[in-house]
Structures are given as structure tokens and as C-alpha cells.
Design an enzyme around this catalytic site. Sequence first.
Site, PDB file in Angstrom:
ATOM      1  N   TYR A 238     -14.831  20.774   3.373  1.00 24.38           N
ATOM      2  CA  TYR A 238     -14.142  21.395   2.244  1.00 24.38           C
ATOM      3  C   TYR A 238     -14.639  20.834   0.902  1.00 24.38           C
ATOM      4  CZ  TYR A 238     -10.803  23.393   5.595  1.00 24.38           C
ATOM      5  OH  TYR A 238     -10.208  24.087   6.630  1.00 24.38           O
TER       6      TYR A 238
ATOM      7  N   LYS B 138     -16.543  17.173  17.299  1.00 25.76           N
ATOM      8  CA  LYS B 138     -17.417  18.123  18.001  1.00 25.76           C
ATOM      9  C   LYS B 138     -18.756  17.397  18.184  1.00 25.76           C
ATOM     10  CE  LYS B 138     -18.144  22.241  19.709  1.00 25.76           C
ATOM     11  NZ  LYS B 138     -17.535  22.685  20.974  1.00 25.76           N
TER      12      LYS B 138
ATOM     13  N   ASP C 161     -12.490  22.030  20.717  1.00 27.21           N
ATOM     14  CA  ASP C 161     -12.159  23.248  21.471  1.00 27.21           C
ATOM     15  C   ASP C 161     -11.243  22.920  22.654  1.00 27.21           C
ATOM     16  OD1 ASP C 161     -14.405  21.815  22.213  1.00 27.21           O
ATOM     17  OD2 ASP C 161     -15.403  23.491  23.189  1.00 27.21           O
TER      18      ASP C 161
ATOM     19  N   ASP D 274      -6.940  20.705   9.691  1.00 20.77           N
ATOM     20  CA  ASP D 274      -6.277  21.843   9.074  1.00 20.77           C
ATOM     21  C   ASP D 274      -5.779  22.786  10.167  1.00 20.77           C
ATOM     22  OD1 ASP D 274      -5.443  23.722   7.273  1.00 20.77           O
ATOM     23  OD2 ASP D 274      -7.424  24.248   6.516  1.00 20.77           O
TER      24      ASP D 274
ATOM     25  N   ASP E 178      -1.732  22.903  12.041  1.00 29.46           N
ATOM     26  CA  ASP E 178      -0.964  24.150  12.029  1.00 29.46           C
ATOM     27  C   ASP E 178      -0.591  24.559  13.449  1.00 29.46           C
ATOM     28  OD1 ASP E 178      -0.822  24.437   9.328  1.00 29.46           O
ATOM     29  OD2 ASP E 178      -1.616  26.481   9.293  1.00 29.46           O
TER      30      ASP E 178
END
Length: 351
Positions: free
Chosen positions: A140, A186, A218, A242, A246
Site C-alpha cells: 500500500y 506467501k 491462501d 487487510d 475483515d
Amino acid sequence: MPKIALLPGDGIGPEVTHAAVEVLKAADGVFGLGLEFETFPFGGNAIDAHGEPFPEITRKGCLEADAILLGAIGGPKWDNVPRPIRPETGLLALRKAHGLYANLRPAKVLPGLEHLSPLKPEIARGVDVLVIRELTGGIYFGEPRGMSEAEAWNTERYSKPEVERIARVAFEAARKRRGQVCSVDKANVLEVGEFWRKTVDEVHQDYPDVALEHQYVDAMAMHLVTRPSRFDVVVTGNIFGDILSDLASVLPGSLGLLPSASLGEKTPLFEPVHGSAPDIAGKGIANPTAAILSAAMLLTYALNRPEAARAIEAAVAQALRQNPTPDLGGTARTEAFTRQVVAALAQARVG
Ligand code: ATP
């Protein structure tokens, strides 16, 4: 005397902050916390009174405090003010001023409230996971970034100190909980992931009492839905955090139940995940649970009083079973619900 800067904000912010302060005062009576409170303008109300969302008086008050308790900010009244003085801009400035690089979002399915979760009760039972998201680095913010007619690009980048400090937050948090950290990356595809994993392993050397495992993001997304109760602290970078925070946040089943903490270089910040809920503001029916649980996080992470925090959590769980607010199908108004929590805390003193 620990000083708490209160930023009640807008909409239901003042109502839920008032409830949280009532509960903190009750906890003070039981545990002798010696808390001092001071209230500051912030968000839309600060725009009205001072022409900016994060005025100097609030900046100073927050820097001098041991912790900041925020309600919620914003609302339709300020939707059309110029961007530099929007309520949300004030929140970004507050986070920046305090170098808040770690966002902590617990998702706990309280005993007896499994039916609220979108998961089957047997899977939801016992869920108590804390997602720690790195907040100021990663893709980001990474450079270079840009877009042309033909392509667009962003950069996932983490420095060693950035990973080390968020890993420390996770291991320290695990010590206050069940002593387990799951680091998510990852590493099978991205160099940043490999680097993240290696750095977390190195920091782990200083925390031999905490168990560490690694998961690919994943696989983790699946585990959080199929076996969420097996995780304690989950730590990950900005973009994965992020998404996973959620995902985890829907497990308890209501926005009104979710607290959060942001930790960093200066004063830590505690706030409900929900917004200012203008549709119910002033009606006296807001669910103050998220704000009260944010106050409990304040006791754990800013003041190192986890025993007082646990008593508040138990009192909230009891009050929710007794008679919750209308958003959870109950009839308790904000004030009555808060009284239930305070009464349950007083029993903790007797008991
Ligand atoms: P923001 O963009 O500020 O997060 P939002 O409109 O996306 O705002 P909220 O303000 O959190 O989200 O409100 C979403 C819905 O949830 C609204 O219908 C609101 O009334 C309800 N809600 C949010 N918080 C609470 C609460 N504490 N108690 C009861 N209902 C709530």
C-alpha cells in the site's frame, strides 16, 4: 496516574464512549487503576468548533496521554467538506502522529452467542483469534508505484526493522494470551514472504515460550473459516492483514461487538471497528460492546492490567447473555446495557 485521552467523536461515538468510561470507572473501583480522563474534540465536532478535525489542543492532549480511547467519527454533515479537513483525514493524521504501525483486531465468539456467527455453532464455539496487521508498510505504500495507458504497478517491500517490530508485537501479545503465534505470508511465491518468514523466525529466538507456526495466506483463508478456534495470534503484512482481519471480523456475527487497538511508537489508540452509525445516533440504542471491549484492550495493551480487562470481558459476556441491545435482538438501551455490565463487574468484586 494513567492518563486517558477521550476522543468521543461523532454520531454514536459519544454514546458508546460514555458507556466505555462508565465501565472503566467501575473497573477502577474494583482493581484500583487510578485512571484520569480528559476529553478532546476530534473529527466532525472538531471541524465545527475549530475548523479542523485534529486541532492542536487534541494533538497535545494525545501526546501527553498514556492511551487514546476513540468513539467514532464522521457523518453526512461533513461529507462535502474539502478533503484536507474531512473527519477521516484527522484519523490518518492521528495515526501518523503516533507512528501506529500495528493494528490489533480480536475476533471472539463469546460463550452463549455462537448463534450470531455465520458459521455453524460447533465451528464458531471457542473462536478467540487476534489478527495483527502491519499498517504502515507493504504494497500500500511501496515505491515505485504508478499507472500508464498500458500497465500499472505497485511494490511489495518490507525492511527488516519493519518486520521485526511487528513480530515483537505479535509475540508480546501472545504472552498475554494463549502463547501461540501464526505468521502468514506467501513465501512460496514472493521474496518478501520468504524474507518475512526468515525474520519472524529470528525474532522468535527471543520468545522461546511462545509457539510459532507459519501458514500461506491462501491456506489461512480456508483455516479461518473451517477451523478458526485453533488460532490465537495471527500476524501478517498490510495487504493480507487487510483481507484476513475483515474475514475474521465477521466470525462473532455483529459489527457492534468488535474492538480494535493500534500500537506503535507513541500513544496507543483504541477504538471500535464500527463507524459513527448516523442512522441510530442520539436514539440511545447503540451497542456499546465494541467500545467497552476497546477499553478492555486499553487496559491490557497500554496499562498492562490484563486481569482487569478479563473481568470486563466476562462482565460484557454476561450482560450480552442477560439482555443485549436491539441490534442483537435484545431490548436493552445503551444505558441499561452499560448498567448490566457495571453490575456484573461489581459482582466480580464480591466474588
Ligand atoms: P463508516 O464508513 O464510518 O465505517 P458505515 O456506515 O460503513 O460507516 P457503520 O457506521 O459502522 O458503518 O454502520 C453500519 C451499520 O451498522 C449501520 O446500520 C449502523 O446502524 C449499524 N451499527 C454500527 N455500529 C453499531 C453499534 N455500535 N450498535 C448498533 N448498530 C450499529
